[in-house]
Design a protein around this motif. Sequence first.
Motif, mmCIF file in Angstrom:
data_model
loop_
_atom_site.group_PDB
_atom_site.id
_atom_site.type_symbol
_atom_site.label_atom_id
_atom_site.label_comp_id
_atom_site.label_asym_id
_atom_site.label_seq_id
_atom_site.Cartn_x
_atom_site.Cartn_y
_atom_site.Cartn_z
ATOM 1 N N TYR A 1 -13.429 -52.867 12.223
ATOM 2 C CA TYR A 1 -12.452 -53.805 12.770
ATOM 3 C C TYR A 1 -11.444 -54.230 11.715
ATOM 4 C CZ TYR A 1 -15.134 -54.177 17.060
ATOM 5 O OH TYR A 1 -15.763 -53.902 18.233
ATOM 6 N N SER A 2 -11.869 -54.291 10.457
ATOM 7 C CA SER A 2 -10.927 -54.662 9.405
ATOM 8 C C SER A 2 -9.787 -53.652 9.335
ATOM 9 C CB SER A 2 -11.643 -54.751 8.053
ATOM 10 O OG SER A 2 -12.313 -53.537 7.762
ATOM 11 N N TYR B 1 -8.156 -53.012 20.311
ATOM 12 C CA TYR B 1 -9.043 -53.985 20.949
ATOM 13 C C TYR B 1 -10.212 -54.296 20.027
ATOM 14 C CZ TYR B 1 -11.270 -49.539 22.153
ATOM 15 O OH TYR B 1 -11.817 -48.280 22.083
ATOM 16 N N ALA B 2 -10.748 -55.511 20.176
ATOM 17 C CA ALA B 2 -11.853 -55.978 19.336
ATOM 18 C C ALA B 2 -12.518 -57.156 20.038
ATOM 19 C CB ALA B 2 -11.337 -56.404 17.965
ATOM 20 N N PRO B 3 -13.735 -57.540 19.620
ATOM 21 C CA PRO B 3 -14.337 -58.749 20.180
ATOM 22 C C PRO B 3 -13.386 -59.922 20.047
ATOM 23 C CG PRO B 3 -15.975 -57.552 18.927
ATOM 24 C CD PRO B 3 -14.669 -56.860 18.678
ATOM 25 N N ALA B 4 -13.314 -60.739 21.092
ATOM 26 C CA ALA B 4 -12.311 -61.803 21.152
ATOM 27 C C ALA B 4 -12.475 -62.852 20.064
ATOM 28 C CB ALA B 4 -12.341 -62.462 22.531
ATOM 29 N N GLY B 5 -13.645 -62.924 19.436
ATOM 30 C CA GLY B 5 -13.840 -63.890 18.361
ATOM 31 C C GLY B 5 -13.200 -63.488 17.051
ATOM 32 N N TYR B 6 -12.740 -62.252 16.931
ATOM 33 C CA TYR B 6 -12.110 -61.794 15.694
ATOM 34 C C TYR B 6 -10.643 -62.224 15.655
ATOM 35 C CZ TYR B 6 -16.036 -58.719 14.554
ATOM 36 O OH TYR B 6 -17.266 -58.217 14.222
ATOM 37 N N ARG B 7 -10.177 -62.534 14.459
ATOM 38 C CA ARG B 7 -8.785 -62.931 14.262
ATOM 39 C C ARG B 7 -8.251 -62.223 13.020
ATOM 40 N NH1 ARG B 7 -9.768 -64.317 18.543
ATOM 41 N NH2 ARG B 7 -9.524 -66.338 19.565
#
Length: 259
Positions: A154-155, A170-176
Amino acid sequence: MRHAILLACLSLSALSPAYAVDERYPDYAVRPGLAGEAAVEGASAPASLMRLWPESFRMLQPGVALRIGPVEGGVRVKVAVEAVAVLVHAENPLACISFEELHRLYTEEKPKWTGGAPAVPLARAAGEGEGDFFAEAVLRGAPFAPGVTRVARYSTLLDTIAAAPGAIGYAPAGYRGDGVKALRVSDGGECVAPGAASAWRAEYPLARFVYLRGGESEAGKAFLDYVLSQAGQRDAVIAGFYSLPYVFAAEERRKLGLD
């Protein structure tokens, strides 16, 4: 080892008080001398959770041998809420995207944004839980176009989107991530933003419950007790997911005979 995993997850996500775990979740009570095998199946559980939960549990109950894989029988329980956010460059003027448009961008050769700018679709490496969910919901059996860029972390995905104005992923919604924004999503109806409340109310179209199956042995029941505890739900938040609303957790804990 657990410390390293937590640092790796935390480096990819920004935790907000809005994602705090309900205080009614109990603390996990370590069972001294517990041994045996815990067989657990995470049919819809993303790979990140199925690494973090077992590692956390092993630190507390080293005598338990966890086997992650298909389980015959056992109890199927809700354990967390997954919401997948659709991410674009922060300066992308788009605010909402439909499933139809997502389908086009991920299946079309050399896709373009409305207006003619090249789109750069990114996808998780094959086999990751979030990728399977996105493909099922959006592609509906169609393959990703050969030009879709696959990323393992994800990074990497966040950094690539932040550096490329035409990128989408796209990624889990908790990631920013800095330079990245989440779009509202429509499956044919209203555009809905990803968030804990919209996921819990099943309003956000890229949200679902995460399930585990197991609990036949005392060791297996202890593992699910950990998952449905304060610490286990904090692990879910750290990994970018939403904690299970306690009203559901209380029902699952009763189902397992934990309370």
